[in-house]
Design an enzyme around this catalytic site. Structure first.
Site, PDB file in Angstrom:
ATOM      1  CG  HIS A  95      10.065   1.918   4.274  1.00 57.34           C
ATOM      2  ND1 HIS A  95      10.326   3.088   4.960  1.00 57.34           N
ATOM      3  CD2 HIS A  95       8.732   1.728   4.364  1.00 57.34           C
ATOM      4  CE1 HIS A  95       9.199   3.580   5.423  1.00 57.34           C
ATOM      5  NE2 HIS A  95       8.214   2.774   5.077  1.00 57.34           N
ATOM      6  NE  ARG A 183      -2.698   8.350   3.894  1.00 60.85           N
ATOM      7  CZ  ARG A 183      -1.597   7.591   3.841  1.00 60.85           C
ATOM      8  NH1 ARG A 183      -0.430   8.118   3.540  1.00 60.85           N
ATOM      9  NH2 ARG A 183      -1.662   6.313   4.088  1.00 60.85           N
ATOM     10  CB  SER A 198       2.723   7.546   1.785  1.00 61.89           C
ATOM     11  OG  SER A 198       3.439   7.884   2.936  1.00 61.89           O
ATOM     12  CE  LYS A 202       7.415   8.489   3.558  1.00 62.06           C
ATOM     13  NZ  LYS A 202       6.409   8.477   4.586  1.00 62.06           N
TER      14      LYS A 202
HETATM   15  N1  URA Z   1       4.429   4.614   6.256  1.00 58.52           N
HETATM   16  C1  URA Z   1       4.458   5.698   5.448  1.00 58.52           C
HETATM   17  O1  URA Z   1       5.505   6.316   5.264  1.00 58.52           O
HETATM   18  N2  URA Z   1       3.318   6.078   4.847  1.00 58.52           N
HETATM   19  C2  URA Z   1       2.164   5.428   5.009  1.00 58.52           C
HETATM   20  O2  URA Z   1       1.171   5.809   4.419  1.00 58.52           O
HETATM   21  C3  URA Z   1       2.140   4.295   5.855  1.00 58.52           C
HETATM   22  C4  URA Z   1       3.305   3.911   6.463  1.00 58.52           C
END
Ligand code: URA
Length: 454
Positions: A95, A183, A198, A202
């Protein structure tokens, strides 16, 4: 602690106003408060304006590591969990925290899969100046991002390509989905605990066994300074480790765009060059470095020359073609091209010492490569092609960039975005020496492993 109480709801254990006031006044939230506020927001009991106020309080006051960990856990629990254990194969994902020209996932996923490790890459779309992997892939005629759970499993299982890049379904960490959109409209994105929770909610909900994080540092990244980026990396590695995901982070430079293209179809074409054994050296080097870490973190280390051979020998390309076809795309179809291009010439002779990632990212976005609102569509053809990189010698008037778009009316605003993002310095200046040194040092700045996460 504040003793403010709102009208309340007899069924709910807390009042949102009290939770907001507690964070506003600098207190730590309890596990129960965090579990409740995330769950109540997902259920629609905590209103958008209340969550915006809480996000701003977190932005200003921060969160202790234990609060960030609990917040992440609450976001994971807001939805479903994927489980790849039935595959009987190692899984690893990568990621990136988001950058300009960052097309690395495209060559990386097939390269790693070509060594027998499954790569489930559940990705997002771009928002703001950073591009989204799905938007890039959607410039391939026929390619589709939405796959069912069965399609994902079969792509990763026997007979499949072993790598899948697709949209994360709405059931995965839904609290983050809502909170991230909120946000984005309340100036609370660049907040370390909120970014860490965040991303990691995920990735942990996605069910990958291992994860390599590419934490970008520089003008085109959320984290402009290396210390902040290191702290974000350590926080995420810690969260991954606590959830049983073997996690490693790599800090990489995002002061200038990665590679020579920014924008959806332009970036796919460059990724295909890398898969064909060519491509710009910074893209190749980062692809090899991240692939090396992904295979190492799952206990299957592969030497760099073998990874390189998989690019030059066509092994990774075979997986790419399989992967694209599997999702309805035609790997041989020509990519769309912009009907309008405009050259930006070098303003002086000397060494290009600054080609700012944020400026180029915003220019590409204004040309139509990105979206301002979630529901906007993007132009596959829009973007910027770089003809020189910082450290290169340039002559006044030579093409430095080409702007690509389907809507020429967008060019002026793109040119404005470039503003002072381009600097050419005398060849014997300190800036020129520094630009060459930065280029030689490469994009990988440092690595944060689980042992270092604290
Ligand atoms: N990518 C994300 O998935 N969340 C964030 O807060 C910043 C970048």
């Amino acid at each position: 602690m504040s003793n403010l109480t709102g009208p309340g709801d007899a069924e709910e254990p807390f009042d949102a106003v009290d939770v907001i006031a507690a964070k506003r006044d600098g207190y730590r939230l309890s596990d129960a408060q965090i579990d409740w506020v995330v769950d109540a927001y997902t259920r629609g009991v905590v209103a958008e304006e209340q969550m915006s106020a809480l996000a701003m309080a977190v932005y200003l006051r921060g969160m202790a590591p234990a609060e960030t960990a609990r917040w992440t856990r609450a976001m994971i629990r807001s939805g479903e969990l994927m489980d790849f254990s039935s595959l009987g194969r190692l899984t690893v994902d990568k990621h990136s925290t988001g950058g300009v020209g960052d097309k690395i996932t495209l060559p990386l996923a097939p390269l790693v899969a070509s060594f027998g490790v499954a790569v489930p890459q559940l990705s997002g779309r771009g928002l703001g100046h950073t591009g989204g992997t799905l938007d890039k892939l959607e410039s391939i005629p026929g390619w589709r991002a939405d796959l069912s759970r069965d399609e994902i499993m079969s792509a990763l299982g026997p007979g499949g390509p072993g790598a899948v890049v697709c949209a994360a379904g709405p059931g995965l960490a839904p609290a983050d989905r809502r909170l991230y959109a909120l946000r984005d409209t309340t100036a609370t994105v660049s907040c370390l605990p909120l970014i860490a929770s965040s991303i990691m909610s995920k990735k942990i909900a996605e069910g990958t066994g291992a994860l390599v994080l590419d934490v970008k540092v520089g003008s085109g990244a959320f984290m402009k300074e290396r210390d902040q980026a290191r702290e974000l990396a350590r926080t995420m590695v810690h969260l991954g480790r606590d959830a049983g995901v073997r996690t490693r982070a790599v800090l990489t430079d995002m002061s200038t765009p990665l590679g020579l293209t920014v924008g959806n179809a332009l970036e796919v074409a460059e990724a295909v060059e890398v898969l064909a054994g060519g491509g710009p050296s910074d893209v190749v080097d980062l692809t090899l470095a991240l692939a090396g870490h992904m295979l190492d973190v799952v206990g299957r280390p592969v030497e760099e020359h073998l990874l390189r051979q998989a690019l030059t020998g066509g092994r990774a390309m075979d997986v790419w073609r399989h992967m694209v076809r599997r999702q309805g795309g035609d790997p041989d179809a020509p990519l769309p091209r912009a009907p309008h291009t405009q050259v930006v010439p070098a303003p002086a002779s000397g060494v290009l010492t600054r080609l700012d990632a944020l400026a180029v990212g915003v220019a590409a976005w204004r040309l139509g490569a990105g979206r301002a609102r979630k529901e906007d569509s993007v132009q596959a053809v829009a973007g910027v092609r770089l003809h020189a990189k910082p450290g290169d010698v340039v002559n006044r008037g030579q093409p430095l960039l080409s702007l690509h778009t389907a809507t020429p009316g967008r060019v002026d605003r793109a040119l404005q975005a470039l503003g002072d993002g381009i600097v050419v310095s005398p060849a014997d200046s300190r800036e020129a020496v520094q630009a060459r040194a930065r280029r030689e040092a490469g994009v990988v700045l440092e690595v944060v492993t689980q042992g270092q996460a604290g």
